[in-house]
Scaffold this motif. Sequence first.
Motif, PDB file in Angstrom:
ATOM      1  N   VAL A 135       4.573 -10.254  -5.017  1.00  0.00           N
ATOM      2  CA  VAL A 135       5.823  -9.840  -5.669  1.00  0.00           C
ATOM      3  C   VAL A 135       5.861  -8.326  -5.838  1.00  0.00           C
ATOM      4  N   GLY A 136       4.710  -7.670  -5.773  1.00  0.00           N
ATOM      5  CA  GLY A 136       4.674  -6.212  -5.869  1.00  0.00           C
ATOM      6  C   GLY A 136       4.693  -5.695  -7.292  1.00  0.00           C
ATOM      7  N   ILE A 137       4.209  -6.496  -8.235  1.00  0.00           N
ATOM      8  CA  ILE A 137       4.210  -6.062  -9.630  1.00  0.00           C
ATOM      9  C   ILE A 137       3.255  -4.882  -9.839  1.00  0.00           C
ATOM     10  N   LYS A 138       2.008  -5.059  -9.478  1.00  0.00           N
ATOM     11  CA  LYS A 138       1.027  -3.985  -9.667  1.00  0.00           C
ATOM     12  C   LYS A 138       1.195  -2.951  -8.559  1.00  0.00           C
ATOM     13  N   LYS A 139       1.305  -1.703  -8.954  1.00  0.00           N
ATOM     14  CA  LYS A 139       1.575  -0.636  -7.995  1.00  0.00           C
ATOM     15  C   LYS A 139       0.314   0.167  -7.688  1.00  0.00           C
ATOM     16  N   PHE A 140       0.243   0.668  -6.449  1.00  0.00           N
ATOM     17  CA  PHE A 140      -0.669   1.750  -6.146  1.00  0.00           C
ATOM     18  C   PHE A 140       0.120   2.859  -5.454  1.00  0.00           C
ATOM     19  N   PHE A 141      -0.435   4.060  -5.436  1.00  0.00           N
ATOM     20  CA  PHE A 141       0.255   5.241  -4.930  1.00  0.00           C
ATOM     21  C   PHE A 141      -0.524   5.801  -3.748  1.00  0.00           C
ATOM     22  N   TYR A 142       0.189   6.500  -2.869  1.00  0.00           N
ATOM     23  CA  TYR A 142      -0.508   7.036  -1.701  1.00  0.00           C
ATOM     24  C   TYR A 142       0.247   8.227  -1.108  1.00  0.00           C
ATOM     25  N   PHE A 143      -0.502   9.079  -0.408  1.00  0.00           N
ATOM     26  CA  PHE A 143       0.097  10.157   0.361  1.00  0.00           C
ATOM     27  C   PHE A 143      -0.665  10.313   1.667  1.00  0.00           C
ATOM     28  N   LYS A 144      -0.018  10.901   2.641  1.00  0.00           N
ATOM     29  CA  LYS A 144      -0.657  11.262   3.909  1.00  0.00           C
ATOM     30  C   LYS A 144      -0.102  12.613   4.318  1.00  0.00           C
ATOM     31  N   GLN A 145      -0.986  13.588   4.463  1.00  0.00           N
ATOM     32  CA  GLN A 145      -0.596  14.928   4.895  1.00  0.00           C
ATOM     33  C   GLN A 145      -1.466  15.302   6.087  1.00  0.00           C
ATOM     34  N   GLY A 146      -0.881  15.188   7.273  1.00  0.00           N
ATOM     35  CA  GLY A 146      -1.680  15.392   8.473  1.00  0.00           C
ATOM     36  C   GLY A 146      -2.715  14.295   8.586  1.00  0.00           C
ATOM     37  N   SER A 147      -3.975  14.694   8.694  1.00  0.00           N
ATOM     38  CA  SER A 147      -5.055  13.708   8.787  1.00  0.00           C
ATOM     39  C   SER A 147      -5.620  13.342   7.416  1.00  0.00           C
ATOM     40  N   LYS A 148      -5.128  13.968   6.370  1.00  0.00           N
ATOM     41  CA  LYS A 148      -5.652  13.750   5.023  1.00  0.00           C
ATOM     42  C   LYS A 148      -4.835  12.688   4.292  1.00  0.00           C
ATOM     43  N   PHE A 149      -5.533  11.871   3.490  1.00  0.00           N
ATOM     44  CA  PHE A 149      -4.833  10.809   2.763  1.00  0.00           C
ATOM     45  C   PHE A 149      -5.467  10.593   1.391  1.00  0.00           C
ATOM     46  N   GLY A 150      -4.706   9.908   0.547  1.00  0.00           N
ATOM     47  CA  GLY A 150      -5.208   9.506  -0.756  1.00  0.00           C
ATOM     48  C   GLY A 150      -4.488   8.257  -1.217  1.00  0.00           C
ATOM     49  N   PHE A 206      20.512   4.169  -9.795  1.00  0.00           N
ATOM     50  CA  PHE A 206      19.980   2.822 -10.040  1.00  0.00           C
ATOM     51  C   PHE A 206      19.210   2.693 -11.358  1.00  0.00           C
ATOM     52  N   ASN A 207      19.088   3.783 -12.096  1.00  0.00           N
ATOM     53  CA  ASN A 207      18.337   3.805 -13.364  1.00  0.00           C
ATOM     54  C   ASN A 207      16.848   3.517 -13.184  1.00  0.00           C
ATOM     55  N   HIS A 208      16.370   3.594 -11.950  1.00  0.00           N
ATOM     56  CA  HIS A 208      14.955   3.341 -11.649  1.00  0.00           C
ATOM     57  C   HIS A 208      14.576   4.096 -10.380  1.00  0.00           C
ATOM     58  N   HIS A 209      13.280   4.320 -10.209  1.00  0.00           N
ATOM     59  CA  HIS A 209      12.773   4.786  -8.923  1.00  0.00           C
ATOM     60  C   HIS A 209      12.589   3.554  -8.044  1.00  0.00           C
ATOM     61  N   ILE A 210      13.074   3.622  -6.817  1.00  0.00           N
ATOM     62  CA  ILE A 210      13.139   2.419  -5.991  1.00  0.00           C
ATOM     63  C   ILE A 210      12.501   2.640  -4.617  1.00  0.00           C
ATOM     64  N   GLU A 214      10.519  -6.457  -9.272  1.00  0.00           N
ATOM     65  CA  GLU A 214       9.484  -5.591  -8.710  1.00  0.00           C
ATOM     66  C   GLU A 214       9.452  -4.208  -9.358  1.00  0.00           C
ATOM     67  N   ILE A 215      10.583  -3.761  -9.919  1.00  0.00           N
ATOM     68  CA  ILE A 215      10.652  -2.419 -10.497  1.00  0.00           C
ATOM     69  C   ILE A 215      10.885  -2.468 -12.011  1.00  0.00           C
ATOM     70  N   HIS A 216      12.024  -3.050 -12.431  1.00  0.00           N
ATOM     71  CA  HIS A 216      12.377  -2.959 -13.855  1.00  0.00           C
ATOM     72  C   HIS A 216      11.382  -3.682 -14.758  1.00  0.00           C
ATOM     73  N   PHE A 217      11.193  -4.975 -14.547  1.00  0.00           N
ATOM     74  CA  PHE A 217      10.290  -5.704 -15.433  1.00  0.00           C
ATOM     75  C   PHE A 217       8.822  -5.412 -15.128  1.00  0.00           C
ATOM     76  N   ALA A 218       8.548  -4.965 -13.914  1.00  0.00           N
ATOM     77  CA  ALA A 218       7.175  -4.570 -13.591  1.00  0.00           C
ATOM     78  C   ALA A 218       6.712  -3.396 -14.441  1.00  0.00           C
ATOM     79  N   GLN A 219       7.651  -2.540 -14.871  1.00  0.00           N
ATOM     80  CA  GLN A 219       7.233  -1.411 -15.702  1.00  0.00           C
ATOM     81  C   GLN A 219       6.615  -1.902 -17.013  1.00  0.00           C
TER      82      GLN A 219
END
Length: 563
Positions: free
Chosen positions: A103-118, A146-150, A400-405
């Motif tokens: 359902v996507g309740i628990k979030k993780f974050f990520y970035f990719k810049q060139g060959s670098k990632f986190g 939307f009153n949320h980040h989506i 996935e967004i509103h109640f997940a917060q």
Amino acid sequence: MNWLVTNLEQKVQNFQNEITFSYGKIFWNNKVQFIQKENLTIWVDGYLLPNYENFEELKGLSQLELVHFLYKKEGLDFPKSLKGIFTLLVYDGNTLQIFSDQVGIKKFFYFKQGSKFGFSDSLKILSNLLPKVEIEREALVDHILFNHHILGKSFVKGISFSTNATKVQIDTNFQVSCYWKFEELLDKKNLKSLEKSPQFFQKLVNSYLDYLDTKKFSCPITGGIDCRTILSAVDMDKFDISTYSYGNEKSLDVIYAKNLTKKIGLKYQNYDLNDPIEEEYQDLAKKIITTGNALTSIHRSHRLNAVLREAKNNDTMFLGYMGGELARGLFPDDLIISSFVRKTWNGENIKESILCSFKEASFKFNEQDIEYALKRVNELKNWFESPNKYFHFSLEMMSEIHFAQDINLFAQFCSFVIPVYLDIDYLNYIFQTEFNLLNRTNMTQNPILRLKGPEFHLRIINELNPKIAKEKLSKGYSPKDYQSILKLGISVLKNRVLPQKDESNFTYRNWYEKFIQKYDFSSMSDFFDVEDESLINKEFSTEKTCFNLSRILEGSLYFKEYK
């Protein structure tokens, strides 16, 4: 802050464990479950359990053993046999896989810049790895509309967040994909009968108590039916149950909650935060800012206040989020469902609605912002043009967004937060019945259809717990009344002719105005007209005024936290 995966060479602190793998390093704290077995290394952040179909066979395995067993048996399809609120990391010596729950309740974050990632569960940790932290302007546009980040676009430029059933593969390549889609819930051919629903629901609720091995839990309660339905599925003599509300003592929600729990003999507490002292609210807001990953609004302070108190004595908490919406349909309120969404559903001119939202928010918009907003709406055809738009919106945004917060916020302080109606087995079941929002809507003006809305829940309560069934809901009738058309009609008519006096459960005015106006908004001045007298000095006559101001405040506080 529980874990981090990166190939950056920067020094990382505040983690208790680390290992090097083929493409970088993995850091984690002891809150994350960890096992190395055979050729697999597994991390579980959150909690999980076997799905309904396999529960009896697999319930004897621990969470880590369960992941290992299913991975060996089913390969990369194994997350579909799990449920819960989790992020999984699995390393087989060559490839690292990261999975979010379906359902996507628990979030993780990520970035990719060139060959670098986190990758991390913490937006702040990733922000600290960037050479410069900037606010993502497009994310502000999303929030205004939307009153949320989506759709995975975070508040910090260059960082995305996971959505439902996200799968990441890290090896010689870097791939982000989706291993399951909500549309699969619509592919069900065999309709379930209402007669078997009580037994299914009872087994579903008790599977959590069984697998997590708890004899003690907490559950919010109101004048509605969602949490009553959960309580009806539990043998109350076998568990130590605490119930609670948060809000005005004179509201019908609190009055009916207090009456129900007294009649059925459950512990109950109402946590009223309608008139908090300033320092108390500041402390709650700070907790949200430091733990909310820029996805959680400080409006959740009422709820957090209650959860913090409940969590002192209970490590497990059931929640009734989306019980009503999924079974009875949506009701636009201009907050959870924004005014822009409501206007678009009503067929109003999209560009004019965008401009209206920008102006209401005192946003310093330009042509690029308008173009982005129009593009965003076009990307969201499932929300606006699909025959199943309410289905998509309810799951992809509200769940996935509103109640997940709330769920993610509460999980910072309570180990097992269980949103029963977002359980993947429940979703599969409800969309195999006629008792779901595809067939019903709270927006209808037909009184017969509106009365039929809660039929699914009331059937469960009546069959599983006659004691709860006898007690009236705030609508004026009891679940037992629903078994008789005559009794139901009399109760509804009586409530219409002699409506009960109600007061708002909680409000964002008065004390909230004082809280907001003491802060400096200058860090958001590139995006909003923070000197706009109609915004800053206007009497707080509506919740919408407070919401527009709090968007700017939260932006300022989150930016200060991350930069």
